[in-house]
Motif scaffolding. Structure first.
Motif, mmCIF file in Angstrom:
data_model
loop_
_atom_site.group_PDB
_atom_site.id
_atom_site.type_symbol
_atom_site.label_atom_id
_atom_site.label_comp_id
_atom_site.label_asym_id
_atom_site.label_seq_id
_atom_site.Cartn_x
_atom_site.Cartn_y
_atom_site.Cartn_z
ATOM 1 N N HIS A 1 -18.056 23.585 24.280
ATOM 2 C CA HIS A 1 -16.713 23.785 24.818
ATOM 3 C C HIS A 1 -16.787 23.973 26.328
ATOM 4 N N ASN A 2 -15.899 23.290 27.045
ATOM 5 C CA ASN A 2 -15.810 23.454 28.495
ATOM 6 C C ASN A 2 -14.470 24.113 28.810
ATOM 7 N N MET A 3 -14.479 25.406 28.967
ATOM 8 C CA MET A 3 -13.232 26.157 29.108
ATOM 9 C C MET A 3 -12.638 26.128 30.509
ATOM 10 N N SER B 1 -11.486 17.556 30.222
ATOM 11 C CA SER B 1 -12.423 17.479 29.092
ATOM 12 C C SER B 1 -11.720 17.727 27.778
ATOM 13 N N ILE B 2 -11.973 16.860 26.832
ATOM 14 C CA ILE B 2 -11.432 17.054 25.485
ATOM 15 C C ILE B 2 -12.163 18.194 24.773
ATOM 16 N N MET B 3 -13.254 18.689 25.391
ATOM 17 C CA MET B 3 -14.004 19.786 24.798
ATOM 18 C C MET B 3 -13.428 21.157 25.171
ATOM 19 N N ASP B 4 -12.389 21.179 25.971
ATOM 20 C CA ASP B 4 -11.671 22.421 26.258
ATOM 21 C C ASP B 4 -10.788 22.751 25.048
ATOM 22 N N TYR C 1 -16.506 20.774 36.886
ATOM 23 C CA TYR C 1 -17.018 22.123 36.659
ATOM 24 C C TYR C 1 -17.128 22.386 35.163
ATOM 25 N N TYR C 2 -18.017 23.321 34.822
ATOM 26 C CA TYR C 2 -18.220 23.676 33.417
ATOM 27 C C TYR C 2 -18.234 25.190 33.268
ATOM 28 N N ALA C 3 -17.555 25.686 32.262
ATOM 29 C CA ALA C 3 -17.612 27.110 31.914
ATOM 30 C C ALA C 3 -17.672 27.204 30.393
#
Length: 203
Positions: A84-86, A111-114, A178-180
């Motif tokens: 997940h990339n929040m 990102s669809i991973m958020d 960016y990634y969190a």
């Protein structure tokens, strides 16, 4: 993709990895039965103000298909090894979330991973296409796919490492990349939110 006749409102995309090489040896998307109820509620609650087609107890089939496609695409991302990339939904100005031209070109998150869900910032007067209210593969996803899966024919290990580092360097200074992770803390990484200004997006 596996359907599970269980009353769980969720889906998941686990994978099994060879610890010696990092190779993904097996992966499946599990779609539980009650994901249909969850997506139906999300789509209605979050977008009924901007999309007349979801102002009913049961969503039209084509709307549900698009929503389930989003869920499955997210889970396939997990199968490919993406977390997940929040932070990705926090880089888009709220005004852009209300722009038909922006959402058509870039979507609602990088990102669809958020956990960005559907575009609840959109209003009736914005005239955003219903397809652009749904998260889709974004700029960060394309970047992560390139870094994780690009092949470098003919390169030795040192040259490939340098090439991968050059790809990673592109993220510097570009908020869209960016990634969190899920367990991060702070204003930018709240799950289920949209936009740079959380209050403005929710009004």
């Amino acid at each position: 993709i596996r359907y599970a006749p269980i009353g769980i409102s969720n889906a998941m995309g686990p994978s099994w990895v060879d610890p010696r090489s990092g190779e993904i040896v097996n992966a499946s998307v599990y779609v539980f039965h009650d994901i249909v109820k969850l997506v139906n509620n999300w789509r209605f609650i979050q977008t009924a103000q901007a999309d007349k087609s979801v102002r009913s107890v049961k969503l039209p089939r084509e709307v549900m298909d698009d929503a389930l496609r989003y869920v499955v695409t997210h889970e396939v991302g997990h199968c490919l090894g993406f977390m997940h990339n929040m932070s990705s939904s926090s880089v888009i100005p709220v005004d852009s979330l209300r722009s038909p031209s922006f959402t058509q070109k870039y979507g609602t998150t990088t990102s669809i991973m958020d956990y960005a869900r559907f575009n609840y910032a959109a209003q009736p007067e914005d005239n955003i296409d219903p397809e652009d209210l749904i998260p889709r593969i974004g700029e960060y996803d394309e970047f992560a796919i390139e870094w994780g899966y690009r092949q470098f024919p003919g390169m030795d290990a040192a040259a490939e490492k340098a090439a991968l580092r050059a790809i990673a360097e592109r993220a510097k200074g570009n908020p869209a990349l960016y990634y969190a992770p899920m367990k991060s803390f702070g204003y930018r990484v709240n799950p289920n939110d949209l936009g740079q200004d959380k209050l403005q997006a929710a009004l």
